[in-house]
Motif scaffolding. Sequence first.
Motif, mmCIF file in Angstrom:
data_model
loop_
_atom_site.group_PDB
_atom_site.id
_atom_site.type_symbol
_atom_site.label_atom_id
_atom_site.label_comp_id
_atom_site.label_asym_id
_atom_site.label_seq_id
_atom_site.Cartn_x
_atom_site.Cartn_y
_atom_site.Cartn_z
ATOM 1 N N LEU A 601 0.820 -1.161 -0.039
ATOM 2 C CA LEU A 601 -0.073 0.044 0.176
ATOM 3 C C LEU A 601 0.732 1.261 -0.086
ATOM 4 C CD1 LEU A 601 -2.796 1.401 0.160
ATOM 5 C CD2 LEU A 601 -2.731 1.062 2.627
ATOM 6 N N GLY A 602 2.160 1.350 0.786
ATOM 7 C CA GLY A 602 2.856 2.398 0.769
ATOM 8 C C GLY A 602 3.636 2.608 -0.689
ATOM 9 N N LEU A 603 3.788 1.386 -1.389
ATOM 10 C CA LEU A 603 4.141 1.637 -2.658
ATOM 11 C C LEU A 603 3.149 2.234 -3.836
ATOM 12 C CD1 LEU A 603 6.450 -1.501 -3.124
ATOM 13 C CD2 LEU A 603 7.201 0.895 -2.763
ATOM 14 N N ALA A 604 2.033 1.750 -3.369
ATOM 15 C CA ALA A 604 0.760 2.389 -4.361
ATOM 16 C C ALA A 604 0.640 3.574 -4.103
ATOM 17 C CB ALA A 604 -0.386 1.289 -4.056
ATOM 18 N N CYS A 605 0.799 4.086 -3.014
ATOM 19 C CA CYS A 605 0.332 5.615 -2.574
ATOM 20 C C CYS A 605 1.616 6.297 -3.035
ATOM 21 C CB CYS A 605 0.116 5.598 -0.931
ATOM 22 S SG CYS A 605 -1.238 4.988 -0.425
ATOM 23 N N SER A 606 2.652 5.707 -3.274
ATOM 24 C CA SER A 606 3.882 6.467 -3.586
ATOM 25 C C SER A 606 4.075 6.635 -5.102
ATOM 26 C CB SER A 606 5.086 5.708 -2.855
ATOM 27 O OG SER A 606 5.232 5.901 -1.585
ATOM 28 N N HIS A 607 3.110 6.030 -5.914
ATOM 29 C CA HIS A 607 3.262 5.824 -7.405
ATOM 30 C C HIS A 607 3.493 7.390 -7.742
ATOM 31 C CE1 HIS A 607 2.127 5.086 -11.555
ATOM 32 N NE2 HIS A 607 1.849 4.073 -11.218
ATOM 33 N N PRO A 608 4.333 7.504 -8.781
ATOM 34 C CA PRO A 608 4.724 8.687 -9.391
ATOM 35 C C PRO A 608 3.637 9.414 -9.999
ATOM 36 C CG PRO A 608 6.604 7.224 -9.754
ATOM 37 C CD PRO A 608 5.365 6.385 -9.364
ATOM 38 N N ILE A 609 2.819 8.873 -10.589
ATOM 39 C CA ILE A 609 1.410 9.348 -11.342
ATOM 40 C C ILE A 609 0.318 9.616 -10.225
ATOM 41 C CG2 ILE A 609 0.082 9.169 -13.435
ATOM 42 C CD1 ILE A 609 3.276 9.182 -13.906
ATOM 43 N N ALA A 610 -0.041 10.773 -10.211
ATOM 44 C CA ALA A 610 -0.918 11.151 -9.277
ATOM 45 C C ALA A 610 -2.314 10.149 -9.316
ATOM 46 C CB ALA A 610 -1.213 12.676 -9.262
ATOM 47 N N SER A 611 -2.575 10.192 -10.362
ATOM 48 C CA SER A 611 -4.033 9.471 -10.832
ATOM 49 C C SER A 611 -4.030 8.084 -10.361
ATOM 50 C CB SER A 611 -4.379 9.632 -12.135
ATOM 51 O OG SER A 611 -3.427 9.240 -12.943
ATOM 52 N N GLU A 612 -2.978 7.466 -10.490
ATOM 53 C CA GLU A 612 -2.708 6.181 -10.031
ATOM 54 C C GLU A 612 -2.911 5.798 -8.534
ATOM 55 O OE1 GLU A 612 -2.810 3.622 -12.316
ATOM 56 O OE2 GLU A 612 -2.631 4.882 -14.331
ATOM 57 N N ARG A 613 -2.607 6.850 -7.843
ATOM 58 C CA ARG A 613 -2.621 6.421 -6.261
ATOM 59 C C ARG A 613 -4.080 6.076 -5.806
ATOM 60 N NH1 ARG A 613 0.629 12.043 -5.827
ATOM 61 N NH2 ARG A 613 2.279 11.348 -7.128
ATOM 62 N N PRO A 614 -4.113 5.217 -4.633
ATOM 63 C CA PRO A 614 -5.518 4.936 -4.305
ATOM 64 C C PRO A 614 -6.129 6.189 -3.748
ATOM 65 C CG PRO A 614 -3.878 4.156 -3.026
ATOM 66 C CD PRO A 614 -3.141 4.453 -3.947
ATOM 67 N N LYS A 615 -7.424 6.022 -3.468
ATOM 68 C CA LYS A 615 -8.300 7.118 -2.771
ATOM 69 C C LYS A 615 -8.306 6.686 -1.095
ATOM 70 C CE LYS A 615 -9.364 9.572 -6.579
ATOM 71 N NZ LYS A 615 -8.449 10.371 -7.113
ATOM 72 N N THR A 616 -8.727 7.704 -0.327
ATOM 73 C CA THR A 616 -8.605 7.417 1.023
ATOM 74 C C THR A 616 -9.644 6.256 1.401
ATOM 75 O OG1 THR A 616 -10.119 9.412 1.422
ATOM 76 C CG2 THR A 616 -7.694 9.824 1.691
ATOM 77 N N GLN A 617 -10.952 6.300 0.556
ATOM 78 C CA GLN A 617 -12.023 5.250 0.918
ATOM 79 C C GLN A 617 -11.187 3.894 0.584
ATOM 80 O OE1 GLN A 617 -15.379 5.649 1.915
ATOM 81 N NE2 GLN A 617 -14.991 3.462 2.068
ATOM 82 N N ALA A 618 -10.502 3.737 -0.567
ATOM 83 C CA ALA A 618 -9.891 2.485 -0.795
ATOM 84 C C ALA A 618 -8.753 2.254 0.191
ATOM 85 C CB ALA A 618 -9.245 2.480 -2.268
ATOM 86 N N ILE A 619 -8.157 2.903 0.634
ATOM 87 C CA ILE A 619 -6.968 2.934 1.705
ATOM 88 C C ILE A 619 -7.721 2.411 2.877
ATOM 89 C CG2 ILE A 619 -5.390 4.152 3.251
ATOM 90 C CD1 ILE A 619 -4.972 6.174 0.997
ATOM 91 N N LEU A 620 -8.668 2.920 3.457
ATOM 92 C CA LEU A 620 -9.429 2.528 4.635
ATOM 93 C C LEU A 620 -9.765 1.030 4.451
ATOM 94 C CD1 LEU A 620 -11.530 5.387 5.866
ATOM 95 C CD2 LEU A 620 -9.654 4.753 6.850
ATOM 96 N N GLN A 621 -10.382 0.705 3.427
ATOM 97 C CA GLN A 621 -10.953 -0.719 3.002
ATOM 98 C C GLN A 621 -9.755 -1.747 2.866
ATOM 99 O OE1 GLN A 621 -13.013 0.237 -0.433
ATOM 100 N NE2 GLN A 621 -15.073 -0.041 0.582
ATOM 101 N N ILE A 622 -8.582 -1.234 2.449
ATOM 102 C CA ILE A 622 -7.370 -2.084 2.352
ATOM 103 C C ILE A 622 -6.975 -2.436 3.784
ATOM 104 C CG2 ILE A 622 -4.863 -2.123 1.352
ATOM 105 C CD1 ILE A 622 -5.969 -0.767 -0.951
ATOM 106 N N LEU A 623 -6.769 -1.300 4.710
ATOM 107 C CA LEU A 623 -6.367 -1.509 5.918
ATOM 108 C C LEU A 623 -7.055 -2.594 6.654
ATOM 109 C CD1 LEU A 623 -5.208 2.374 6.720
ATOM 110 C CD2 LEU A 623 -3.758 0.300 6.164
ATOM 111 N N SER A 624 -8.556 -2.453 6.394
ATOM 112 C CA SER A 624 -9.486 -3.198 7.173
ATOM 113 C C SER A 624 -9.328 -4.659 6.738
ATOM 114 C CB SER A 624 -10.802 -2.534 7.166
ATOM 115 O OG SER A 624 -11.326 -2.639 5.705
ATOM 116 N N GLY A 625 -8.628 -5.085 5.568
ATOM 117 C CA GLY A 625 -8.661 -6.234 5.026
ATOM 118 C C GLY A 625 -9.733 -6.823 4.168
ATOM 119 N N SER A 626 -10.853 -5.595 3.805
ATOM 120 C CA SER A 626 -12.051 -5.821 2.901
ATOM 121 C C SER A 626 -11.823 -5.711 1.614
ATOM 122 C CB SER A 626 -13.038 -5.025 3.397
ATOM 123 O OG SER A 626 -12.772 -3.655 3.325
ATOM 124 N N MET A 627 -10.527 -5.038 1.169
ATOM 125 C CA MET A 627 -10.214 -4.855 -0.053
ATOM 126 C C MET A 627 -8.782 -5.323 -0.296
ATOM 127 S SD MET A 627 -10.054 -1.171 -2.398
ATOM 128 C CE MET A 627 -11.917 -1.075 -2.749
#
Length: 689
Positions: A601-627
């Motif tokens: 997730l840290g690498l995904a958020c660090s993507h050099p292209i802004a549009s490819e980074r996950p949104k905060t809603q997706a980040i919450l779901q990833i951290l909870s393990g539901s995505m």
Amino acid sequence: MKGLVLWLIGFLILHLMVVAIAETRELKTKTYPFGPFDSSYYDNFAVIKPATISNDALQITPDSVGNFSLNDRSGRILFNQTFKLWDGDSKKIAVRKVASFNTSFLINVFRVNNSVPGEGVTFLIASDTALPPGSSGQYLGLTNSSTDGLSSNKLVAIELDTFKQDFDPDDNHIGLNINSVRSKKTVSLSDFGIQIAPNGTKFYVVWIDYDGQNKWIQVFLEEQDEVSSPTPSKPAKPVLSSDLDLSSIVKQDAYFGFSGSTGSHVQLNCVLRWNLTVQILPGANKGSKLFKIGLAVGVPVVVLSLLAIGLTYYWYRKWKARSDPNILGALKSLPGTPREFKFRDLKKATNNFDEKHKLGQGGFGVVYKGLLPKENLEIAVKKFSGDIKGKDDFLAELTIINRLRHKHLVPLLGWCHKNAMLLLVYDYMPNGSLDAHIFCGSEKTTLNWNLRYKVVSGVASALHYLHNEYDQKVVHRDLKASNIMLDSNFNARLGDFGLARAIENEKTSYAELEGVPGTMGYIAPECFHTAKATRESDVYGFGAVLLEVVCGQRPWTKIGEFLLLVDWVWCLHREGRILEAVDERLGSDYVVEEAERLLLLGLACSHPIASERPKTQAILQILSGSMAVPHVPPFKPAFVWTSMPGPDSFSITSSFNNTADLTPASSGWSPHYFSRDVQGEFSDGSALM
């Protein structure tokens, strides 16, 4: 209008009578920033051979073997300008006025071929620039066998000693030297986890603060990762403190600089940056003459002056109460009417903003711990700098954070505006900042895995609230570990809204006009081209926080051939060894699945292209393990910037397409894009709340 006329009359009378006295009392300071050092500094520095200026540093002892030996050498380099360090009666110490100063410098003491180091380097206050003959070895370029201990030396030095003589406590200590290499006071640095000359390269920032009024000196040390890394915060606790009356030791006019030596063992003593701020004492003769002229005016004018002082003070207070209408108006009209604290209560709570109560310092102010005894309430008081820019940021922070309500944000208790001083009062966070627990060194246990996961989840929740749930949509713009506070239960509380801005709902970014805001290592690459902070750039900062929390390394850490932490982690991911990035201090006490999730997730958020980074809603779901974590390519995509016509037009090409997986693992952008306004340059810049 009548009041203004009276104020002007009073001021003019006062000016005629007391301008001379005011001139003698006014104490100004002057600051000198030095470095990186090149040959041009030979014009301003007294470089006493064999000392040299080379390789962007002051080389206090020779920096290469050349055709001569490094053994038994000594050198001095001093700023070739004297400063008046005390004023008054040369025979009456008690009535002398002593100048204050503070200085900070970045040093590297290097063992040659990992051999035993020797002898040491000093910060020196000397009455002349001359290097005493025979001052090598134990004499540190200060004295020699025949002059050591003589009051005629008229010098003071802070020594960083790396070789044990029979009068030294060990081979790794700091000392206060007065006219001698036998220190008045010594402190072993091993007790602080500091090794002046370790095997390999290490950089230390040294701060020296001298209080001329109280005649007291303090020295602080902190490691800095790299020369180009942001300067760390000055520690709250000094490594050495001592009484010191410069007026009884050095001549009135003295030099500042450095000395060093080698003996049977050698080391390289390099100073890479230096900042010096000295209080300028007024001229004694000029002041005395003007004061006598003032007395000759006579008693009647004195009486009038006293009346003028009273009138001036009265109308000044009335004028001041109406001053800064923007600030006072904003304060009075804040929704929810946050509490207005009395300045005297905050001053008492912090013991007059005592350095011992200092929690941290950032680009917009200093934070102090305080206690309101009547309420038995611990508070954190942020004291803003007094410039106009600071006031604007004060209003920005106050306006935004006053309306924010979230369990993972630092709660604002109230404010105070007094004598042009701007203060914000927060709940005190007893467990300090996240970085203090991640990068704690050996003095305390690092944060365990469960708490680390809990903290990043809390930060993600706060970020989602700012981006999507608060009606104005806020970009934080300075997301980093030192701005994440921990309450008594180690719940994350995101703080420091001095850079935050609210953006309109239909817009996605906040345009900056004065360079790139934030801290190096956490700033998204597109910000250096657009000068715009967006929700996507906040996500990039969150990615940097994720990696430093899991890896226990700063974002700008150089590991092997990799200049940034993210590049090293991406390489491990490509090679199927990503779990090797987990902080080794955790041992096996972490959840493998969670660690891999956070790293990807840290690498995904660090993507050099802004549009490819996950949104905060997706980040919450990833951290909870539901995505599941989005696909992270084996090679870090390159940042591609294509400028387009028009001031507001730009396009970014995603390198996920076509040959993206063949792109070399590099950052894709050059350090020359960094703005000079970016925080974290060589100064006290670590932000806190």
